[in-house]
Design a protein around this motif. Structure first.
Motif, PDB file in Angstrom:
ATOM      1  N   LYS A 119       0.717  -1.075   0.131  1.00 23.32           N
ATOM      2  CA  LYS A 119       0.016   0.141   0.073  1.00 23.32           C
ATOM      3  C   LYS A 119       0.959   1.460   0.097  1.00 23.32           C
ATOM      4  N   MET A 120       2.067   1.343  -0.047  1.00 26.05           N
ATOM      5  CA  MET A 120       3.042   2.166   0.115  1.00 26.05           C
ATOM      6  C   MET A 120       2.726   3.536  -0.887  1.00 26.05           C
ATOM      7  N   ASP A 121       2.297   2.925  -2.164  1.00 32.43           N
ATOM      8  CA  ASP A 121       2.306   4.023  -3.098  1.00 32.43           C
ATOM      9  C   ASP A 121       0.956   4.978  -2.892  1.00 32.43           C
ATOM     10  N   LYS A 122      -0.020   4.338  -1.860  1.00 30.79           N
ATOM     11  CA  LYS A 122      -1.463   5.074  -1.416  1.00 30.79           C
ATOM     12  C   LYS A 122      -1.099   5.732  -0.328  1.00 30.79           C
ATOM     13  N   ILE A 123      -0.482   5.193   0.665  1.00 28.46           N
ATOM     14  CA  ILE A 123      -0.820   5.783   2.146  1.00 28.46           C
ATOM     15  C   ILE A 123       0.887   6.128   2.548  1.00 28.46           C
ATOM     16  N   GLY A 124       1.890   5.957   1.823  1.00 31.05           N
ATOM     17  CA  GLY A 124       3.265   6.373   2.030  1.00 31.05           C
ATOM     18  C   GLY A 124       3.999   5.714   3.144  1.00 31.05           C
ATOM     19  N   LEU A 125       4.939   6.225   3.349  1.00 29.27           N
ATOM     20  CA  LEU A 125       5.913   5.296   4.280  1.00 29.27           C
ATOM     21  C   LEU A 125       5.386   5.361   5.968  1.00 29.27           C
ATOM     22  N   ASP A 126       4.908   6.473   6.262  1.00 28.21           N
ATOM     23  CA  ASP A 126       4.323   6.868   7.573  1.00 28.21           C
ATOM     24  C   ASP A 126       2.831   6.135   7.767  1.00 28.21           C
ATOM     25  N   GLY A 127       2.263   6.007   6.699  1.00 27.21           N
ATOM     26  CA  GLY A 127       1.364   5.176   6.581  1.00 27.21           C
ATOM     27  C   GLY A 127       1.611   3.663   6.754  1.00 27.21           C
ATOM     28  N   VAL A 128       2.458   3.247   6.301  1.00 26.52           N
ATOM     29  CA  VAL A 128       2.754   1.696   6.437  1.00 26.52           C
ATOM     30  C   VAL A 128       3.380   1.549   7.799  1.00 26.52           C
ATOM     31  N   ALA A 129       3.978   2.543   8.344  1.00 21.96           N
ATOM     32  CA  ALA A 129       4.626   2.407   9.622  1.00 21.96           C
ATOM     33  C   ALA A 129       3.385   2.281  10.614  1.00 21.96           C
ATOM     34  N   ALA A 130       2.325   3.153  10.412  1.00 28.91           N
ATOM     35  CA  ALA A 130       1.025   3.038  11.225  1.00 28.91           C
ATOM     36  C   ALA A 130       0.399   1.799  11.230  1.00 28.91           C
ATOM     37  N   GLU A 131       0.439   1.381  10.003  1.00 25.64           N
ATOM     38  CA  GLU A 131      -0.367  -0.060   9.942  1.00 25.64           C
ATOM     39  C   GLU A 131       0.381  -1.086  10.539  1.00 25.64           C
ATOM     40  N   LEU A 132       1.623  -1.223  10.518  1.00 28.56           N
ATOM     41  CA  LEU A 132       2.495  -2.031  11.091  1.00 28.56           C
ATOM     42  C   LEU A 132       2.448  -1.998  12.502  1.00 28.56           C
ATOM     43  N   ALA A 133       2.068  -0.800  13.085  1.00 29.81           N
ATOM     44  CA  ALA A 133       1.854  -0.696  14.560  1.00 29.81           C
ATOM     45  C   ALA A 133       0.673  -1.060  14.783  1.00 29.81           C
ATOM     46  N   ALA A 134      -0.435  -0.765  14.231  1.00 27.41           N
ATOM     47  CA  ALA A 134      -1.712  -1.204  14.331  1.00 27.41           C
ATOM     48  C   ALA A 134      -1.832  -2.757  14.456  1.00 27.41           C
ATOM     49  N   GLY A 135      -0.972  -3.286  13.438  1.00 29.66           N
ATOM     50  CA  GLY A 135      -1.228  -4.898  12.961  1.00 29.66           C
ATOM     51  C   GLY A 135      -0.437  -5.673  13.987  1.00 29.66           C
ATOM     52  N   GLY A 136      -0.059  -4.882  15.287  1.00 26.64           N
ATOM     53  CA  GLY A 136       0.524  -5.870  16.358  1.00 26.64           C
ATOM     54  C   GLY A 136       2.028  -6.382  16.233  1.00 26.64           C
ATOM     55  N   PHE A 137       2.597  -5.908  15.162  1.00 27.04           N
ATOM     56  CA  PHE A 137       4.063  -6.516  14.911  1.00 27.04           C
ATOM     57  C   PHE A 137       4.909  -5.842  16.191  1.00 27.04           C
TER      58      PHE A 137
END
Length: 426
Positions: A203-221
Motif C-alpha cells: 500500500k506504500m504508493d497510496k498511504i506513504g511510508l508513514d502510513g505503512v509504519a502506522a499499519e504495522l503498529a496497528a497490526g501488532g507487529f
C-alpha cells in the motif's frame, strides 16, 4: 414475471463500438507477441478445485467461483463441508492453468516454451472502475529459461505492445521477492508474518511510508521490527531507482550475510534494467522499486509491474515462478510471465476517445423493401465484389425513418451510403 435484462453484478455487456476496439487491441497484441516468438495456446475455463486452492494464488483463492459436483457425486445431505460439494471452479487467472498444461504436455513442447494465452477469468471480487468479476487476461510466459533473458524478453514484448497502442510515459517497476524476504528477516519479522507485512508494504504508493509504519503498529507487529523495517526504506529514498546498484549496495551494508544480495542478484537486476533501457521500442522508464510486492505467493524471484499514470494504478504485472511446475511433476522448471491488464487498457483507450488508426472503408447498401428477385441478386452481387476488394459492406433493408437509421450507422463508423430503390429515378 419479466426476466432481468441486466447482466450479473460485476459482468458487462459489450456494445459494438467497444467490441471493435477490443478486437483491434487483441490483433495488435497477438501480432506483436508472435513477432517475439510466442505461440498461442488455450486452456479450459474450468479447473480442478484442488489446483485452484493449492495456496499459490494468494488472495485470489478466496474469490473463486466454485462449481458443484454433478449427478450422483453431489450428495448434499451427506456433505460435512463445502469441499464435499465442489470439485471444480472457474479459473481466477491464466497462470495456474498454463502450468498444469505445461506439466501435461512438456514432452510435446519446445524448450524453452514461449506461450501466449488470452481468455476470460473470473473472480468474486467487489466491482469498481477497471475491475470486473469476469474479465479478459492476456499473458505471455516463458518456461524452461533460467536466465534473465526471460525477464528481458517479456518486458520488451509487453512494452512494445503498449507503445503500438499509443501509451507512453508509463513506468515498469521491478523488484525481487527474495530481496523482500531478506529485508523482512533482517528487520526481525517471523517468516509466518512475511505475507501480512508485504500486504501492508504493497500500500506504500497510496498511504506513504508513514502510513505503512502506522499499519504495522496497528497490526501488532513487534515495534522494534517495524522501526527497523521502515528505516530501511527511509535510507533508500535518496537512491536513484533507475540505477539499482546504489539501493542494493545500501541494502547489502544492512543485510550482511544475506545470500539474496550476492553479486549475481545485483548484476541480474542491473542487467535487466540496462538491457531494456538500451533496446526498448516505446517511451517508458524501468526502475528498481524495493516496495513492489505483487500479490501472488507463487512468485520466487524477479517481479515487475506496469504503473500507468492515466489509470492511477497497476495495468499489468508478472514475475518469476520457478516452483510451480514442480507442484505438478515433482521437478521444478524455471518459469516467468507477464500479464497485461487488458480491461484497464481498454478502459483508458475508450475514455481517451481512441480511434482505430487503419480500418477498411465501411459502406452501407440500403435497399428499399420492395426490391426482390433478380434486382436484389444484382445488388448483393455488387456488394460481394466490393468485399472482395477489401471493403466492409453492410447490406440492409431501408427503414421508414431512414435519417435515424443512417445516424445510427454513422455512429458505428459507416461513412459511405448507397441507396437502391424499386424505382431507379428516386
Amino acid at each position: 414475471m419479466a426476466l432481468n435484462k441486466k447482466p450479473v453484478k460485476g459482468m458487462k455487456d459489450i456494445l459494438p463500438g467497444e467490441m471493435e476496439i477490443r478486437d483491434y487491441v487483441i490483433s495488435v497484441i497477438k501480432e506483436t507477441y508472435k513477432a517475439f516468438g510466442f505461440t498461442s495456446i488455450e486452456t479450459p475455463c474450468v479447473e480442478s478445485i484442488a489446483n485452484l486452492s493449492s495456496k499459490q494464488g494468494g488472495e485470489n483463492e478466496k474469490l473463486i467461483f466454485k462449481i458443484l459436483k454433478r449427478g450422483g457425486k453431489l450428495d448434499i445431505e451427506g456433505a460435512e463441508s463445502e469441499n464435499d460439494l465442489v470439485d471444480g471452479g472457474l479459473r481466477y487467472d491464466l497462470t495456474v492453468p498454463l502450468v498444469r498444461y505445461y506439466a501435461a504436455h512438456a514432452s510435446e513442447l519446445p524448450a524453452p516454451f514461449k506461450a501466449l494465452q488470452m481468455g476470460n477469468v473470473w473472480r468474486a471480487d467487489q466491482p469498481q472502475r477497471g475491475r470486473y468479476r469476469q474479465f479478459m487476461q492476456c499473458d505471455i510466459d516463458i518456461l524452461g529459461e533460467a536466465s534473465n533473458l526471460a525477464e528481458i524478453e517479456l518486458i520488451l514484448a509487453t512494452t512494445a505492445t503498449l507503445g503500438k497502442l499509443g501509451f507512453q510515459d508509463f513506468r515498469i517497476r521491478i523488484n525481487d521477492r527474495r530481496i523482500l524476504k531478506a529485508m523482512a528477516a533482517y528487520s526481525g519479522f517471523a517468516p509466518e508474518e512475511y505475507d501480512s507485512v508485504f500486504i501492508i508494504l504493497d500500500k506504500m504508493d497510496k498511504i506513504g511510508l508513514d502510513g505503512v509504519a502506522a499499519e504495522l503498529a496497528a497490526g501488532g507487529f513487534a515495534p522494534e521490527a517495524a522501526e527497523r523495517y521502515t528505516a530501511l526504506f527511509r535510507d533508500m529514498e535518496e537512491t536513484d531507482g533507475k540505477a539499482p546498484g546504489a539501493a542494493l549496495a545500501l541494502l547489502a551494508d544492512r543485510l550482511i550475510g544475506a545470500d539474496v544480495l550476492e553479486e549475481d542478484v545485483k548484476a541480474s537486476l542491473t542487467e535487466i534494467i540496462e538491457s531494456v533501457d538500451a533496446t526498448k521500442a516505446a517511451a517508458f522508464d524501468i526502475v528498481f522499486d524495493p516496495t513492489l510486492v505483487r500479490g501472488m505467493s507463487y512468485y520466487t524471484g524477479t517481479i515487475f509491474e506496469i504503473a500507468m499514470p492515466q489509470f492511477g494504478g497497476s495495468c499489468g504485472g508478472g514475475g518469476r515462478y520457478d516452483g510451480m511446475v514442480g507442484r505438478f511433476t515433482g521437478k521444478d522448471v524455471p518459469a516467468c510471465g507477464f500479464s497485461i491488464g487488458f480491461e484497464r487498457i481498454i478502459l483508458l483507450l475508450m475514455e481517451n476517445g481512441f480511434q482505430i488508426p487503419v480500418r477498411p472503408e465501411k459502406t452501407v447498401f440500403l435497399i428499399e423493401k420492395g426490391i426482390t428477385g433478380e434486382r436484389l441478386c444484382e445488388i448483393v452481387a455488387e456488394a460481394q465484389q466490393e468485399r472482395e476488394a477489401g471493403k466492409q459492406v453492410l447490406v440492409a433493408r431501408m427503414n421508414k425513418n431512414k435519417k435515424f437509421q443512417k445516424e445510427q450507422l454513422t455512429a458505428e463508423g459507416y461513412g459511405v451510403f448507397r441507396e437502391f430503390y424499386k424505382n431507379p429515378l428516386q
